[in-house]
Structure formats: structure tokens, C-alpha cells
Design an enzyme around this catalytic site. Structure first.
Site: not given
Ligand code: UDP
Length: 338
Positions: A18-19, A40, A69, A84, A103, A156, A186, A197
Site C-alpha cells: 500500500g501507500f 491482498n 494465513l 497496515l 479485515t 472502518y 498522511t 482522498r
Molecule cells: N474532501 C473534499 N474533496 C475531495 C475529497 C475529500 O473536500 O475531493 C474532504 C472530505 O469530505 C474530508 C476531507 O476532505 O472533509 C478529507 O478527506 P479524506 O478522504 O482525504 O480523509 P478523511 O475524511 O478520512 O480524513
């Protein structure tokens, strides 16, 4: 950094493709460890480890930690086991919530039992999501969180909370020597452009001239930690010789709004992409910032890479990624589940 016993450390990294896992794999190999990556490939990618092809000290096994496993793993001997393995972006972990929960619960149980059988030290990567939509700010490790157990993030959040519970039960019963790191947002090279993200979406949108998506009004906050800093904190925690320290936050305490982040990326890339506002996903935390006092005291750790430096490195990476992809695949594929 990876312990005092003579000879190379034998390390298992579940989620090592992963990342974050692939950066950990790099650092452990560089420190002389023999590394087995178990993944996986649900969200992990072989290309994250492609630069290590031919490395004699690296072994890759495709397997899912929710299954029994494989013999290649149980029959080996590990000094350290890192867990992770879990999809971590909301659209990805919500795509198969049952698997996400299992998971974290079943997968962590399987790895804890392996660590017990091998006498290996175990490290669980937990998450700032255990604090939910926090009423306490910044979040310190003794804050118990405000998590919905029925919402779309619960698979999650609650999965990670249960994984912590299991880990600390194994510790209390003297079955395993374990560490728990709570990772805050991160970013950095090897993020999946399609992960959904905010950092990956916004940079890829800016680079490809697509509209930049802000969910809600963009006033929600996050605190973004560059991946190299995170790995440094994880390695320090794993190497720490002390009584059980409990969970430790590792993240960058520099907090900013999503709108601020977008402005930084727009300035950095010089994009003329328009900004579009979309609905805020359900249970999206309003704000998040780690209290890193414990990591500072216990690990002598502090983030070193500031947001500007980190975003520059990440933008360079995404620019290369987008060049390597077919022209019609440049737009992030996943939007948040609402
Ligand atoms: N978000 C956003 N535009 C995007 C993707 C995410 O404004 O294209 C917002 C999302 O609603 C959240 C924040 O950015 O408030 C961080 O989202 P991310 O999915 O990166 O991480 P997490 O919510 O798990 O902290």
C-alpha cells in the site's frame, strides 16, 4: 532503529504494497531487515514495490489477512509484525464494509496470534478515525472519541477501535508485546490517484484541468503529515523499549481547512481548474488535529517536512503518474459515498 538483536530482523508487513506500507518496506530493507510483504492487492499495488524487484531480502505473498494465513507465513519466523492491511480512504473502505470490518477484527486477530506464536513484537496501525467527529480538540490519546457505530464510516472506525481492543487484550494477557500507532491524515508519493482522498483528488484535478471538488463548504479541517515523517514515527515506536506506552498519535499538528489546502494546491500548480462544491459526506469529521505531545516525549519524534515541501514532492509524483496513464484515465474515479 529496528532493534538490538544481532542478525537481520525478520519482518512481516501486512499491507506492505500500500501507500504507507511500501514506504515502510523501503525503510526496513534499507535498515538491513528481511521483509515479507503480505497484501491482498485490494488497494495495495504491485507497482508500489516495482522499484524493489530483484531485492533478495524482499518476499511478496498475495493473501488476505481475513483468511487463514498461508503456510509460507505461519511456517516462517518473524521478529516483528506490522499490520497496515486495510483500505483507508472512505470511498474504498465503504465499497465493501463487511470486508473492512473483518479485515480489522479477524485480520488483526490472525496477525496477533501469529505474533504470539513467533514471540514477535506487533504493531497495529490504528487511526485518528477512532476519535470520530471529535468534541475535544486537538485530540489526545486519552480522549475516547465520538464515533457513530451505525454510520457509513463505522466499518472502518469501529473496526479499528475493535482492533485496538483486541491488541490491548493480547497485551494485558501477556500474549504479545504490541504497539499501537494512531495515524492522522498522511500524504505523499505513491498515494493512489484514484483513492478518492482530498490530497490525491485535488492535486490530480488541478494537474489535469478538471474541476476541483470541495465537499461541504470546505471549512472542515485536517492536519496532513508527510509520509516520511510518519514512517519515522512508526519505526521509533516499534523500536521503543519501555513499558506498554498505550496508543500513540503520529501526525502533523499543522491544521488547515480543506479550502486552505485547495488554495495551496492551486497556487503550487498554477491551475485554472474551477472549484465545485459537492455535498459533505455523512459523518465527515468537522475538524481533526493530533496532540503529539506523547510522541514528542516518548519517541523524541516531530514532523520535519512542512506542507509546502510535502505538496511539492507529492505534486511531482502525481504529475509523473498522470503522464504514465492513458489520457482518459486522468480523472479520479471515486467520489465519496454519501
Ligand atoms: N474532501 C473534499 N474533496 C475531495 C475529497 C475529500 O473536500 O475531493 C474532504 C472530505 O469530505 C474530508 C476531507 O476532505 O472533509 C478529507 O478527506 P479524506 O478522504 O482525504 O480523509 P478523511 O475524511 O478520512 O480524513
Amino acid at each position: 532503529m529496528i532493534g538490538n538483536k544481532p542478525g537481520p530482523k525478520r519482518v512481516l508487513i501486512a499491507g506492505g504494497a500500500g501507500f504507507i506500507g511500501s514506504h515502510l518496506t523501503d525503510r526496513l530493507l534499507a535498515a538491513g531487515a528481511e521483509v515479507t510483504v503480505l497484501d491482498n492487492l485490494q488497494t495495495g499495488r504491485r507497482e508500489n514495490l516495482a522499484h524493489l524487484d530483484g531485492a533478495r531480502e524482499l518476499r511478496f505473498i498475495k493473501a488476505d489477512i481475513t483468511d487463514e494465513l498461508p503456510r509460507k507465513v505461519t511456517g516462517d519466523r518473524f521478529d516483528q509484525i506490522y499490520n497496515l492491511a486495510c483500505a483507508a480512504s472512505p470511498p474504498r473502505y465503504q465499497a465493501d464494509p463487511e470486508h473492512t470490518l473483518l479485515t480489522n477484527v479477524l485480520g488483526t486477530r490472525n496477525l496477533l496470534r501469529l505474533a504470539e506464536a513467533h514471540g514477535a513484537r506487533f504493531l497495529l496501525t490504528s487511526t485518528s478515525e477512532v476519535y470520530g467527529d471529535p468534541e475535544v480538540h486537538p485530540q489526545r490519546e486519552d480522549y475516547r472519541g465520538s464515533v457513530s457505530c451505525t454510520g457509513p464510516r463505522a466499518c472502518y472506525d469501529e473496526g479499528k477501535r475493535a482492533a485496538e481492543t483486541l491488541t490491548f487484550d493480547f497485551v494485558r494477557l501477556g500474549r504479545v508485546d504490541a504497539r499501537v500507532v494512531r495515524i492522522f491524515n498522511t500524504y505523499g508519493p505513491r498515494m493512489d490517484p484514484d483513492d478518492g482522498r482530498v490530497v490525491s483528488n485535488v492535486i490530480c484535478q488541478a494537474l489535469s484541468g478538471q474541476p476541483i471538488t470541495i465537499y461541504g463548504d470546505g471549512s472542515q479541517t485536517r492536519s496532513f503529515c508527510y509520509v516520511d515523517d510518519l514512517i519515522d514515527g512508526i519505526l521509533r515506536l516499534m523500536a521503543l523499549e519501555c513499558d506498554q506506552p498505550g496508543p500513540v498519535n503520529v501526525g502533523n499538528a499543522a491544521e488547515l481547512t480543506v479550502r486552505d489546502l485547495v488554495e495551496r494546491v492551486v497556487a503550487l500548480t498554477g491551475t485554472s481548474s474551477p472549484v465545485t462544491y459537492q455535498p459533505l459526506p455523512q459523518d465527515d469529521p468537522r475538524r481533526r488535529r493530533p496532540d503529539i505531545g506523547l510522541a514528542q516525549r516518548l519517541l523524541g519524534w516531530e514532523p520535519r517536512v512542512d506542507l509546502q515541501q510535502g505538496l511539492e514532492a507529492t505534486t511531482t509524483y502525481f504529475a509523473e503518474e498522470l503522464r504514465r496513464r492513458p489520457p482518459d484515465a486522468g480523472e479520479p474515479a471515486l467520489a465519496a459515498a454519501e
